[in-house]
Every structure is written in structure tokens, then in C-alpha cells.
Design an enzyme around this catalytic site. Structure first.
Site, mmCIF file in Angstrom:
data_model
loop_
_atom_site.group_PDB
_atom_site.id
_atom_site.type_symbol
_atom_site.label_atom_id
_atom_site.label_comp_id
_atom_site.label_asym_id
_atom_site.label_seq_id
_atom_site.Cartn_x
_atom_site.Cartn_y
_atom_site.Cartn_z
ATOM 1 C CG ASP A 294 -0.415 28.869 -15.606
ATOM 2 O OD1 ASP A 294 -0.623 29.560 -16.627
ATOM 3 O OD2 ASP A 294 0.730 28.640 -15.169
ATOM 4 C CG ASP B 258 -17.163 22.944 -14.822
ATOM 5 O OD1 ASP B 258 -17.894 23.271 -15.776
ATOM 6 O OD2 ASP B 258 -17.185 21.822 -14.304
ATOM 7 C CG ASP C 160 -14.217 20.262 -19.470
ATOM 8 O OD1 ASP C 160 -15.229 20.629 -18.853
ATOM 9 O OD2 ASP C 160 -13.924 19.064 -19.627
ATOM 10 C CE LYS D 51 0.649 26.127 -18.882
ATOM 11 N NZ LYS D 51 1.216 26.807 -17.674
ATOM 12 C CE1 TYR E 284 -10.624 16.775 -22.339
ATOM 13 C CE2 TYR E 284 -12.701 17.870 -22.767
ATOM 14 C CZ TYR E 284 -11.635 17.607 -21.930
ATOM 15 O OH TYR E 284 -11.592 18.177 -20.685
#
Ligand code: NAD
Length: 367
Positions: free
Chosen positions: A225, A253, A249, A192, A141
Site C-alpha cells: 500500500d 499498471d 498486477d 504485506k 491467481y
């Protein structure tokens, strides 16, 4: 000794839910003698209306001076045409950046009384209590270069850059180790590493830190994942999860929604402890300003009140007061007291207003 709390209600329902937090702060001062001194200021659209900026220098100064900041929410459709750099949401990004709040803590706790509100089966959720620690001020970001470019052959290309320094990874991992130690001592570090250079580096740095400073914490690494899949398959295998800005992020959620409504989700954003032993901190509900219900005394204040509980625990060292407040939330829910967003009409429940929910919490806090 008194402690300074900066209240930033912001916009929409932020104003309504922070009023309930003030009631509880008053109760805490009376019951526990915490000496919390509250000052109010503007952020978001409210600040833009007054000062032409969503976060003034004066507000930022107050935030730096305070022992903790408690924020409502920012934004609203009336600001849709305001330039992006002074939109209400920019105020929130600035304050996080300016206070260097690099650690975002998002608990996901399943309340027995709200089990039916989740899309998962009760047996998967019963007793769920996990904490996601997300890196908040670096990663994709913020990484450079970013933006559009046109290649010599005319092809348009858009770039974001994922970047992490060793110290950025170490400081967030250190927060996660400390929190895991205070809980069940189990930490999952998520990236990852199989396909991303930054992922492999993240894993290396966290592993080295664990070897050097990880006493009392069991560390496991997991690909992001797989973590998403495990969160909905068997979420109770987790205690604390630490991860980067982007994966945090998404995963926070996902974890949060295991527990039901947006109106139930608190958060904390923490910086590094300074030489005087103070840790910059901002507490806020996860939800936004909810323009669809703003001004109607309908908003659920429990996410705000649980953010206040996090403030009591992490910034004010008032663990007993925090536990008492969490207990009052449990009690209210067990008694079937519900705002509209968590209503179970099959049980014949009637919705209470924002202020009635605040009063019910004060009632359950007792004396
Ligand atoms: P939102 O969280 O404001 O609302 C989403 C839905 O959840 C709405 O239907 C709302 O009524 C409901 N809801 C949210 N909080 C609730 C509560 N406490 N009690 C009962 N119902 C609740 O998200 P949105 O509608 O996507 O965004 C509205 C505005 O808020 C936008 O301007 C957005 O940018 C801003 N926003 C701010 C923050 C923040 O301040 N941290 C976070 C998210 C969105």
C-alpha cells in the site's frame, strides 16, 4: 549464428503492430547481421478460428523451440460468447504457464517529449526509469483451494488462496537481483508482511537470498500500500521493484500510467535458464487488441517496438541494437511524430498512421 524468433500477431491491432516489428527486425538483420529468422503462427482468436483452440500444441512446440517469442495481442468482442477455457485470452495464460514464464518485466520510462500526457507534474517524472518485476505463475491467481462453496448453514462463500513456496520466491528474487545489478543496484521488495503470512515469508526469503547472493544490490522492503502511494508521490526513488503476482498486477499498471499511453508500454516474460543456457522468453506490448481501432492503421506500434528492444537486450544479447532502437523511439517522439493516442493537438501535431510510425523509426535508425 542464426536465432529463431516466433511471431504471434494474435488479433486486432496485434497484426498491425507486429508488421512494424518485422520491418525493424529486417533492418536489424541488415545492419547488425543478427541472423534473426522469423516464423509466424496463430494465437488467440485467430488460432481459435482455425483450430478451435487459442493455442495449438504445434504452436506451443514452436514457442519452446524458438529463442524468443514476440506476441501482438489477443481478444475481441466476436469471441465474447466462446467458452471461457478456449477464449483468446486463455491462449495467453496457457503459453505463459506452459513456458513457465514466471518473471514479468514491466519498465516504466518517462519520455521528455510525452511529459504532458501524464497526469503527474513534469518535475516528478523527469528522468523516470523504473522496472517492475512481477511474479507471474503462482500466488493468489493460481493458489488452491479456490471457488465457491456453501457452508452447512447455507451461507455462500468464495475463496482464493495466496500461496508461495520458498523456491517460487527465490527464483523471482534472483531475477530481480540480477536486473538491479545491471541497472542502479537498488531493489525494493514489496509485500504485506504486516498482515499476510505469505508477505512475512516473502520478506524472510528475499532477505536471506540478499545475504547469500545480493552483492552489489541495496535491498529495501516496502508494504504494497505504501508502494502504491510512493509511486505517485515520488516515483524516482525506485529503480527495480520485485513483488508477487497480485501486487505486481496492480502496481505495474499504476507505474505504467505515470508515463502516458497504453500504446507506449512494453513487457517481457522470462523463465528459468535451462541446462543449455537458454532462457524461455515472450515479449509483448501491455495493451490489448484494441477492437475500437483495429484494421484502421491507427495503432501506436511503439509499445511493440520497445518490446522488441527488450527482446534484443534480454534474449539476443544485442545491447547495442536495443539501445539504437530505443534511441530511434526517443528521436521520433522529440521530432513531434505521433500516432493519434499520443497526439498533443495544442502543438499543432498531425497524427501519423501505424505504418508511417514504423517508417519514421526505420528512418531515425539510419544506416
Ligand atoms: P485495449 O488495450 O485493447 O484497449 C484499451 C484502449 O486503449 C482502447 O481505446 C484502444 O484503442 C487503446 N489502445 C490500446 N493499445 C493501443 C495502441 N497500441 N495504440 C493506440 N491506442 C491503443 O484494452 P481493452 O479494450 O480492455 O481490451 C480489448 C481486448 O483485448 C479484449 O478482448 C481484452 O481481453 C484483450 N486484451 C488482451 C491483452 C493481451 O493480449 N495481452 C491485454 C489486454 C486486453
Amino acid at each position: 549464428m542464426s536465432k529463431k524468433i516466433l511471431l504471434l500477431p494474435g488479433d486486432g491491432i496485434g497484426q498491425e503492430v507486429i508488421a512494424e516489428a518485422e520491418k525493424v527486425i529486417g533492418w536489424m538483420n541488415r545492419e547488425y547481421g543478427l541472423g534473426l529468422e522469423c516464423e509466424r503462427d496463430l494465437i488467440g482468436g485467430a488460432a481459435y478460428d482455425d483450430h478451435g483452440t487459442p493455442l495449438s500444441d504445434a504452436t506451443l512446440k514452436l514457442a519452446h523451440e524458438a529463442d524468443a517469442v514476440l506476441m501482438g495481442a489477443v481478444g475481441g468482442p466476436e469471441y465474447d460468447d466462446v467458452p471461457r477455457d478456449v477464449r483468446p485470452e486463455a491462449g495467453l495464460l496457457w503459453i505463459r504457464k506452459e513456458m513457465d514464464l514466471f518473471a514479468n518485466l514491466r519498465p516504466a520510462v518517462a519520455f521528455d517529449a510525452l511529459m504532458a500526457a501524464s497526469s503527474l507534474k513534469a518535475e516528478v517524472l523527469q528522468g523516470l526509469d523504473i522496472l517492475i518485476v512481477r511474479e507471474l505463475t503462482a500466488g493468489v491467481y493460481f493458489g488452491k483451494p479456490r471457488g465457491m462453496e456453501t457452508l452447512p448453514d447455507g451461507t455462500e462463500r468464495c475463496i482464493d488462496t495466496q500461496s508461495y513456496t520458498r523456491s517460487e520466491i527465490k527464483r523471482i528474487a534472483r531475477v530481480a537481483f540480477d536486473l538491479a545489478r545491471q541497472r542502479n543496484g537498488k531493489l525494493h521488495s514489496v509485500e504485506k508482511a504486516n498482515v499476510m503470512e505469505t508477505g512475512a515469508f516473502w520478506r524472510k526469503v528475499v532477505t536471506e537470498l540478499h545475504q547469500a547472493e545480493g552483492d552489489g544490490v541495496t535491498l529495501e522492503h516496502m508494504y504494497a500500500d505504501n508502494c502504491a502511494m510512493q509511486l505517485v508521490r515520488a516515483p524516482k526513488q525506485f529503480d527495480v521493484i520485485v513483488t508477487d503476482n497480485l501486487f505486481g498486477d496492480v502496481l505495474s499498471d499504476c507505474a505504467a500510467m505515470l508515463t502516458g499511453s497504453l500504446g507506449m508500454l512494453p513487457s517481457a516474460s522470462l523463465g528459468a535458464v535451462d541446462s543449455a543456457g537458454k532462457r524461455p522468453a515472450l515479449y509483448e506490448p501491455v495493451h490489448g487488441s484494441a477492437p475500437d481501432i483495429a484494421g484502421q492503421n491507427k495503432a501506436n506500434p511503439l509499445a511493440m517496438l520497445m518490446s522488441l528492444a527488450m527482446m534484443l537486450q534480454y534474449s539476443l544479447g544485442a545491447d547495442d541494437a536495443a539501445k539504437r532502437l530505443e534511441g530511434a523511439v526517443q528521436a521520433v517522439l522529440s521530432d513531434g511524430i505521433r500516432t493519434e493516442d499520443i497526439l498533443d493537438s495544442s502543438k499543432g501535431q498531425q497524427a501519423v498512421s501505424t505504418s508511417q510510425m514504423g517508417d519514421a523509426i526505420i528512418d531515425r535508425l539510419g544506416s
